[in-house]
Design an enzyme around this catalytic site. Structure first.
Site: not given
Length: 398
Positions: A87, A342, A212
């Site tokens: 990430c 994301h 989330c």
């Protein structure tokens, strides 16, 4: 002497579940980046750095840096690389570009973060399986650990040790999603309140669906140049990189993490960046921070580990409004991962672009940081939380 390096502009695609290929996303972000910066064309780029986590699994494509150069018409005749740090891959690409310019190897670099993750609902098991690759697949993966279940452990333990409440977790998500509602490329643009978060579908208690971050397609680019080059093109606003730190402790497996309520890696990485940037008090000296809120508990722990509050006080920090746009430090004004989504390799690049745009006053007033922000921070965690990366930025060079 080391050269100062400045972000002078950038561009992004729309983020979400896109009917677009990996190549499409790279081209969209590349075009948007060059359109944003007067005085720099593809022929001027000397170095290309592409943050991409799993194009091999999601797009069945490797060797993506030369591919991107070809797609954008770039002859990267001095330096070219693809970075992979889960990430934090986008921030890693930006860090390497910064170091190359600081060392005098480059004057103009393009940093591009790209991730294509949505393959269609029929491939959801494969998409979820791909995500577990960032853990120790043979140990953590086979024991059922994935993102939500792992970060639920952090949340449960933080609540147990420090009295953090479910409502405080929801405040993080509501804040960020409401910022994302004012962000034109965000995956989630619907305003929510704390009750909406608390009432959303339970995923891994105490984390619900709105705690989330999503599975996201997206790409973002930045043009990073030397201070001399910034002056040459007459850049009105720049975001100079003033410090950078990284830390990895105790390996990668979850069973080797030093704590389930703190990230000493984040504290160590941030202290390294602060020392380079001459920051003595981050709460006083940082105006805007883009932190890695992959789950609502993440942002709470990050308040503590980045030095915005003491350990155990992160829940109260958000409850008191200290991370709001007009708070002590504005955290995640673009909406963070919870609101924007994301796309793994693009996240760190997008965070840096947001800091630049806040400096330039190029964001909607509804999510503009109060005052006239002059300093910023970006933070990413990666893998099981075993690695943390921090970078500081300022409107003026050191």
């Amino acid at each position: 002497m080391p050269q100062n390096a400045a972000i002078v502009g950038g561009g992004t695609t729309e983020w979400g579940a896109r009917d677009a290929t990996w190549k499409d996303l790279a081209q969209e972000a590349g075009k948007a980046t060059f359109d944003d910066v007067d005085g720099i064309e593809p022929d001027d780029v000397e170095g290309l750095f592409v943050g991409a986590v799993q194009p091999e699994r999601f797009a069945f494509q490797s060797h993506v840096a030369p591919l991107t150069a070809e797609l954008l018409g770039i002859n990267a005749n001095k330096m070219i690389a693809r970075t992979e740090l889960a990430c934090a891959s986008g921030q890693a690409a930006l860090r390497y570009a910064w170091l190359a310019i600081a060392a005098g190897q480059l004057d103009v670099a393009l940093v591009l973060g790209v991730e294509k993750m949505n393959l269609g609902q029929e491939y959801m098991p494969e998409m979820q399986s791909n995500m577990t690759n960032v853990l120790d697949r043979e140990f953590d993966g086979v024991n059922g650990l994935n993102g939500p279940s792992h970060f639920a452990q952090f949340a449960q333990r933080h609540m147990h040790e420090h009295g953090t409440t479910r409502e405080q977790l929801a405040m993080v998500s509501a804040k960020n999603k409401n910022h994302a509602a004012e962000t034109d490329f965000a995956q989630y643009r619907k305003k929510v309140d704390v009750d909406d978060v608390l009432d959303s579908y339970p995923i891994a208690p105490p984390l619900n669906l709105l705690d989330c971050s999503g599975i996201t397609d997206g790409a973002t680019g930045l043009l990073l140049v030397s201070e001399e080059q910034a002056d040459e093109i007459g850049a009105e606003t720049a975001a100079y990189i003033t410090g950078s730190g990284q830390s990895c402790m105790a390996g990668n497996s979850i069973n080797n993490l030093p704590s389930m309520t703190t990230w000493p890696q984040a504290r160590e990485a941030s202290q390294e960046a602060y020392e380079q940037a001459g920051i003595d008090d981050p709460l006083r000296d940082i105006d805007v921070a883009e932190v890695h809120d992959c789950f609502s508990i993440s942002e709470i722990i990050e308040y503590e580990q980045l030095g915005f509050c003491e350990p155990g006080e992160g829940g109260q920090f958000v409850e008191d409004g200290r991370s709001q746009l007009d708070g002590d430090v504005a955290v995640n004004p673009r909406g963070g991962l919870l609101g924007c989504g994301h796309p793994l390799g693009a996240t760190g690049v997008s965070q840096a672009l947001e800091v630049y745009r806040q400096f330039a006053g190029a964001v909607p007033s509804a999510r503009a940081v109060a005052g006239d922000p002059e300093t910023g921070l970006i933070h990413n965690l990666s893998g099981s939380g075993s690695v943390h990366s921090v970078m500081t930025l300022a409107r003026d060079p050191q």
